[in-house]
Design a protein around this motif. Structure first.
Motif, PDB file in Angstrom:
ATOM      1  N   PRO A 149      -3.347  -4.677  -5.744  1.00  0.00           N
ATOM      2  CA  PRO A 149      -2.900  -3.742  -4.708  1.00  0.00           C
ATOM      3  C   PRO A 149      -3.018  -2.281  -5.132  1.00  0.00           C
ATOM      4  N   ILE A 150      -2.845  -2.015  -6.424  1.00  0.00           N
ATOM      5  CA  ILE A 150      -2.985  -0.649  -6.931  1.00  0.00           C
ATOM      6  C   ILE A 150      -4.447  -0.219  -6.865  1.00  0.00           C
ATOM      7  N   HIS A 206      -7.847   5.459  -1.027  1.00  0.00           N
ATOM      8  CA  HIS A 206      -7.447   6.876  -1.004  1.00  0.00           C
ATOM      9  C   HIS A 206      -7.898   7.524  -2.313  1.00  0.00           C
ATOM     10  N   ARG A 207      -9.178   7.666  -2.477  1.00  0.00           N
ATOM     11  CA  ARG A 207      -9.747   8.164  -3.727  1.00  0.00           C
ATOM     12  C   ARG A 207      -9.261   9.582  -4.025  1.00  0.00           C
ATOM     13  N   GLY A 208      -8.745   9.765  -5.222  1.00  0.00           N
ATOM     14  CA  GLY A 208      -8.295  11.086  -5.636  1.00  0.00           C
ATOM     15  C   GLY A 208      -6.888  11.444  -5.201  1.00  0.00           C
ATOM     16  N   ASN A 258       0.831  -1.204   0.000  1.00  0.00           N
ATOM     17  CA  ASN A 258       0.000   0.000   0.000  1.00  0.00           C
ATOM     18  C   ASN A 258       0.871   1.262   0.000  1.00  0.00           C
ATOM     19  N   ALA A 259       2.024   1.186   0.668  1.00  0.00           N
ATOM     20  CA  ALA A 259       2.898   2.356   0.772  1.00  0.00           C
ATOM     21  C   ALA A 259       3.572   2.695  -0.548  1.00  0.00           C
ATOM     22  N   ASN A 260       4.049   1.660  -1.273  1.00  0.00           N
ATOM     23  CA  ASN A 260       4.802   1.997  -2.483  1.00  0.00           C
ATOM     24  C   ASN A 260       3.957   2.161  -3.735  1.00  0.00           C
ATOM     25  N   VAL A 261       2.644   1.914  -3.637  1.00  0.00           N
ATOM     26  CA  VAL A 261       1.772   2.177  -4.780  1.00  0.00           C
ATOM     27  C   VAL A 261       1.917   3.625  -5.225  1.00  0.00           C
TER      28      VAL A 261
END
Length: 507
Positions: A454-455, A462-464, A285-288
């Motif tokens: 995951p992306i 976290h929309r937007g 989730n962090a590196n997306v």
């Protein structure tokens, strides 16, 4: 296509016969196969759709499609008339049993006329919501019940996420053998894409260099000049990640990154591709948001024509966060590719149509020339040009030692006089012959969804967040260049006209 036995007879059924795919791609492809003598001597094409339609009016519309979109130009009237006699329009509702009982009568009569069962090919040129409905009817009415002879071709999107793709796979596998299900990605039928395997595995000069010892990074770009057009309703619930990355670009990555299969056979090749997908390092989730750039086009100009912002397109929400552009960095954790990043990029409303794979080799370790600044680069252009070129340094003629990067080109139009078959021609004839090499298997589909899930999950959560904007007619958000560093400063792009000199960005 591998060498196959001659098919004595084939019945091709197209569901969604009034759709754009049938008119622009399928019928022109089948017509070209017919005039080149690739279709069986006895064949029939049943075109099924909901709308009532006079058969002659329907055929006239198909002829117009051939005249507009066939690689062979306008149809010969005599040849068209012979071909058109094999086409029959079948009006029917996919929700009604009578549609399929009537179709079964026609297919059975065709087999009896040929005194033996022929190949049956069912093409699903329909919206995804009809896949299970039509499949269930084919199973229930035993229209597609011979594993060796009966096949179905299913267009993308195959599911909207991993869960729906698994569900659809299970649904089909409970009713049909996996050998009968052909999940199509037309990119795999393109001549240049097919040639990549020949280029890699039949030319030993390249294969020893095809690894992390010599390759710095790889770029795969598919740029679309068009906007969403009339597809706004579909596209706004899909986006570039689902529409392009999950299938087209990941499949191109597989062809570039796969190990040499033991033989040129469908299952060994599909095994090799699946292993690549399973070796891609999962996103956290962090590196997306560090390794994936998503963008959306705003108002701009494409080919000197004004283009509205995506949010102002038909059937698109005014506050839509759907991405029309994606750039992503992927890592393949295996012995061959460890440490070599793969950069994927795709977008709509870009300056021109272009599909390019760039193999960037590492810089020369022997820097004895001060102007030796451009590493070797292998460029595979899928469209608009069909070519493979190798960039290397050469001495400029003269008394001084000056270097200049030059290209050694292989261009299809120069090397071959034959017209190249369209992707759908290659895929249709392979399906008729039962060759699944260029089609995706169930586990491939699911492995590809696992890469992008995951992306999708991070974007949904976290929309937007970090939605970048780019004017229509540009190469995407400025932020996408930063994704390449330290391997390159900008993405490679083909020049507008080949003769004007290649754009060679420095690494």
């Amino acid at each position: 296509m591998t060498e196959t036995k001659v098919i004595p007879a084939a019945a091709i059924t197209i569901f969604g016969a009034k759709g754009d795919l049938t008119r622009r791609k399928l019928i022109p492809a089948l017509y070209n196969l017919f005039i080149d003598n690739h279709l069986p001597s006895r064949f029939v094409i049943y075109c099924v759709d909901f709308l009532p339609m006079d058969e002659e009016v329907f055929k006239a519309d198909l002829l117009d499609g051939i005249n507009q979109f066939s690689r062979n130009g306008k149809a010969d009237p005599v040849i068209w008339e012979t071909f058109a006699q094999r086409i029959f329009y079948v009006q029917g509702d996919f929700l009604q049993a009578g549609t399929f009982t009537g179709l079964k009568e026609k297919l059975t009569a065709f087999d009896k006329a040929n005194e033996q069962p022929g190949v049956r090919l069912f093409y699903f040129a329909v919206a995804p919501r009809f896949i299970e409905i039509i499949s269930e009817a084919l199973h229930k009415h035993k229209l597609c019940n011979k594993i060796a002879l009966h096949r179905m071709i299913i267009e993308k999107p195959f599911g909207t996420d991993l869960t729906t793709a698994r569900k659809l796979n299970r649904f089909l596998q409970e009713r049909f053998d996996e050998k009968q299900v052909y999940r199509i990605d037309h990119y795999l039928g393109k001549e240049t894409v097919q040639n990549i395997m020949a280029f890699r595995f039949a030319n030993y000069v390249f294969e020893p260099l095809w690894n992390n010892k010599y390759i710095d990074h790889i770029q795969i770009s598919v740029a679309e000049e068009v906007g969403v057009g009339k597809r706004g309703g579909y596209y706004d619930s899909s986006g570039a990640l689902r529409d392009m990355i999950q299938n087209h670009l990941l499949q191109l990555l597989c062809v570039i990154a796969m190990e040499c299969p033991a033989a040129y056979e469908a299952e060994t090749i599909r095994d090799a591709k699946t292993r690549v997908l399973k070796s891609i390092r999962p996103y956290t989730n962090a590196n997306v948001f560090k390794q994936v750039i998503r963008g959306q086009y705003t108002e701009g100009t494409v080919n000197n024509m004004p283009r509205p912002a995506y949010r102002n397109e038909e059937q698109v929400a005014a506050d839509s966060n759907t991405e029309t552009f994606v750039a992503a960095k992927l890592n393949i954790d295996n012995e061959r590719w460890k440490g070599v990043p793969f950069f994927l990029r795709t977008g709509k409303s870009m300056p021109r149509q272009s599909s390019v794979i760039v193999i960037q080799f590492k810089d020369s370790p022997n820097k004895i020339f001060k102007d030796d600044i451009v590493p070797n680069r292998l460029i595979i252009s899928i469209q608009p040009e069909l070519e493979i070129s190798l960039l290397f340094e050469s001495k400029v003629p003269g008394l001084e030692m000056k270097l200049k990067p030059v290209e050694m080109d292989f261009m299809y139009q120069d090397a071959y006089s034959e017209t190249l078959p369209e992707a759908y021609e290659a895929l249709l004839i392979d399906a008729l012959h039962g060759d699944a090499t260029l089609f995706m298997r169930a586990d491939q589909i699911e492995a590809a969804w696992k890469v992008v899930m995951p992306i999708l999950d991070a974007w949904e959560k976290h929309r937007g967040k970090k939605l970048e904007f780019y004017p229509a007619g540009t190469w995407g958000p400025d932020a996408c260049n930063s994704l390449l560093r330290p391997h390159a400063t900008e993405w490679f792009s083909l020049p507008p006209h080949k003769g004007n000199g290649t754009h060679i960005p420095h690494p």
